[in-house]
Design an enzyme around this catalytic site. Structure first.
Site, PDB file in Angstrom:
ATOM      1  CB  SER B 140      -8.303 -10.782   4.269  1.00  0.00           C
ATOM      2  OG  SER B 140      -7.394 -10.322   3.211  1.00  0.00           O
ATOM      3  NE  ARG B 210       3.316  -8.179   9.046  1.00  0.00           N
ATOM      4  CZ  ARG B 210       2.053  -8.113   9.085  1.00  0.00           C
ATOM      5  NH1 ARG B 210       1.623  -8.897   8.182  1.00  0.00           N
ATOM      6  NH2 ARG B 210       1.462  -7.918  10.305  1.00  0.00           N
ATOM      7  CG  ASP B 314      -9.941  -3.141   1.644  1.00  0.00           C
ATOM      8  OD1 ASP B 314      -8.445  -3.238   0.969  1.00  0.00           O
ATOM      9  OD2 ASP B 314     -10.332  -3.948   1.937  1.00  0.00           O
ATOM     10  CG  HIS B 347      -7.142  -5.302   3.442  1.00  0.00           C
ATOM     11  ND1 HIS B 347      -8.196  -5.970   3.030  1.00  0.00           N
ATOM     12  CD2 HIS B 347      -6.476  -6.537   3.821  1.00  0.00           C
ATOM     13  CE1 HIS B 347      -8.270  -7.283   3.264  1.00  0.00           C
ATOM     14  NE2 HIS B 347      -7.007  -7.624   3.696  1.00  0.00           N
ATOM     15  CG  ASP B 348      -4.648  -3.523   9.164  1.00  0.00           C
ATOM     16  OD1 ASP B 348      -4.516  -4.631   8.697  1.00  0.00           O
ATOM     17  OD2 ASP B 348      -3.717  -2.941   9.716  1.00  0.00           O
TER      18      ASP B 348
END
Lengths: 201, 374
Positions: B140, B210, B314, B347-348
């Site tokens: 990332s 967040r 992602d 993405h994680d």
């Protein structure tokens, strides 16, 4: 490393490697475990990339230090510029692709020389099988008609027609049978067809 | 580690006298050739692997990848992770005192970029006596730093491994960052970034920031699989769940999850740091100086070797963005391998353990280790 690499290529791959000039920039579409590319790098001083979609084969390539790109060939070769490679190899992959003709033209666009190989459906045991009323199941075509990944079945002679129709200039062609080159009646006597060609214009 | 010399920043400003905290794992070999720098992403720290002695549940954020016998094997490599400037985990940042004013930096902390971080990391390596890295690795925003290393200090990197990253942020990505920043800045407790002087923290803004971020780190499918439409007050057996018919209370599990993530984050993360780091993401664009030509930008990286990894689900840093990087490298005839991992987690995925993903990294690091001893 280099000695094992030499052992790992098949006689068919070794014959095709002879068509690749020393030091060439090579793109190997459907490079599998990267054995041929590794061989070309170590024995003929070539460089370049392999393209492979399979996770397990990618892993083997990564381990042996062959550049490998995980891309789907059905999406075309947009990543590669015109004439950016000396040689584009497309060995035993063309028959798996839906868009065979487009792929062939892409190969000619990206490479100065294209080299393709594919199962020759006109090999005499295949003809014999069809004459008896059954689709062939052989060493080169080991699948049944209902589970074959070979969605394009063509012959040595068919490819000559397709190449001519697309203005491709055939530089060399021969058959492969039992690890040997077949230059006499390859459409009848060889289970695999090999063509080396260059783009027309 | 304290640095007395000012660090010239991309913005034209300079950071005079700063501290960098870092962790190392494994042993530097006699030839000083086995160092691997790991670059951290938005909300992570220098604590990348292992656990801290006196704390339970303190595994590093990439502990599944880095350690003895793991894909990045600390028995073979000397691994370094540096906390970046502007962070809130120890290196000089907005929560530290500005020596010129005697007060905390707060909103006055200079804007830092990916390039500034890379330059600061390079100085730290100078001090450690490491002239050249065997590899630089990041995911990332960390991947952007890894890429930047090959452009700013190409002679000091052997290989670059860039995971789930992009050559710059898309408009959609910047948009998400901007919403997060506005959530923080419009929190009445933000006070123009000088909340410290008012004895408050803009926790509401941080929570919302967040929550937004978290949505973008997950795929639609993984969120569906994990939460679906399940309700917080599911009554278990019988007729299923009871709806509360409330507009403000938590009704669905996904709401509960996001609020929990937001609450947790707002307890430990600094609001000014969040603004700085999202801005660093926005500004990263190595092609900008080359009229948008990424291939021209990567000419500087000739002779390096790259591994680029993306994940199919992602959508924040999609595979198409990674392929742009690959194309720029191929155009320059640079050695590159590219793995597009079919993982469901969005993405994680870059922080999770996937056998194909970790397999490619393991194979690459094993090859790098073998080449070091050759």
């Amino acid at each position: 490393m280099s000695s094992t690499a030499i052992l790992q290529v098949t006689p068919e791959q070794a014959l095709i490697a002879e068509l690749v000039p020393a030091g060439a920039r090579v793109l190997d579409l459907g490079c599998g475990n990267g054995a041929l590319l590794d061989y070309l790098q170590q024995v003929k001083g070539c460089s370049g990339y392999g393209v492979e979609i399979d996770d397990d084969k990618l892993l083997v390539c990564a381990g042996r230090g062959v550049n490998v790109l995980q891309l789907n060939l059905e999406d075309g070769l947009a990543l590669f510029e015109d004439r950016s490679f000396d040689v584009v190899l497309q060995l035993q992959t063309l028959q798996h692709l839906r868009n065979t003709e487009k792929m062939l033209l892409e190969t000619a666009r990206v490479g100065r020389i294209g080299i393709v190989s594919f199962p020759n459906f006109a090999h005499w045991p295949n003809r014999w099988s069809v004459l008896r009323g059954r689709m062939p199941v052989t060493r080169t075509l080991p699948y049944e008609w209902y589970d074959t990944p070979n969605i394009r079945v063509g012959t040595h002679a068919d490819f000559e027609v397709l190449a001519r129709r697309n203005g491709l200039n055939i530089l060399d062609s021969f058959g492969l049978q039992a690890g040997r080159a077949v230059r006499r009646w390859p459409n009848l006597l060889a289970s695999v067809a090999v063509f080396s060609f260059e783009g027309g214009v | 580690m304290r640095f007395a010399d000012g660090l010239p920043l991309r913005s034209g400003a300079s950071l005079a006298g700063y501290e960098l905290v870092y962790e190392t794992y494994g042993e530097l070999n006699a030839a000083r050739s086995n160092a691997v720098l790991v670059c951290h992403a938005l909300n992570a720290s220098h604590h990348v692997a292992g656990t801290h002695e006196d704390a339970s549940r303190s595994e590093g954020w990439w502990d599944n990848l880095i350690g003895p016998g793991k894909p990045l094997d600390t028995r073979q490599f000397f691994v370094i992770c540096v906390n970046n400037l502007g962070s809130c985990f120890g290196s000089t940042g907005p929560t530290h005192v500005n020596p010129d004013t005697g007060r905390r930096w707060g909103a006055d902390f200079p804007v830092v970029t990916v390039e500034d971080w890379v330059d600061a990391q390079a100085r730290l390596l100078d001090r450690l006596g490491i002239a050249k890295l065997a590899a630089v690795l990041g995911g990332s925003l960390g991947g952007m730093q890894a890429l930047s290393w090959t452009l700013r200090h190409p002679d000091r990197v052997g290989e670059c491994i860039a995971v789930a990253t992009a050559p710059n942020l898309s408009a959609q990505n910047i948009a998400f960052n901007e919403v997060a920043r506005r959530a923080i800045i419009t929190d009445p407790d933000f006070h123009g970034g000088h909340y410290d002087a008012h004895g408050v923290l803009p926790k509401r803004g941080l929570r919302v920031a967040r929550m937004i971020g978290h949505i973008t780190y997950l795929s639609d499918d993984s969120m569906e699989a994990k939460f679906g439409r399940s309700l917080r007050n599911a009554s278990g057996a019988g007729r299923g769940a009871e709806l509360a018919y409330s507009t403000q209370d938590i009704e669905f599990q996904i709401e509960s999850y996001l609020r929990h993530q937001g609450d947790k984050f707002s307890e430990y993360f600094d609001a000014n740091t969040y603004l700085l780091i999202t801005r660093a993401l926005d500004y990263f664009d190595p092609a900008l100086a080359f009229g948008g030509d990424l291939s021209a930008a990567f000419a500087a990286a000739r002779g390096k070797r790259f591994l680029v990894v993306s994940f199919t689900t992602d959508w924040r840093f999609s595979p198409a963005r990674s392929r742009e990087i690959v194309k720029a490298l191929v155009d320059n005839r640079i050695d590159v391998s590219y793995a597009e991992i079919a993982a469901p987690h969005g993405h994680d995925a870059f922080l999770l353990e996937d056998p194909r993903y970790h397999g490619v990294l393991r194979a690459s690091f094993e090859r790098i280790a073998a080449e070091l001893t050759r």
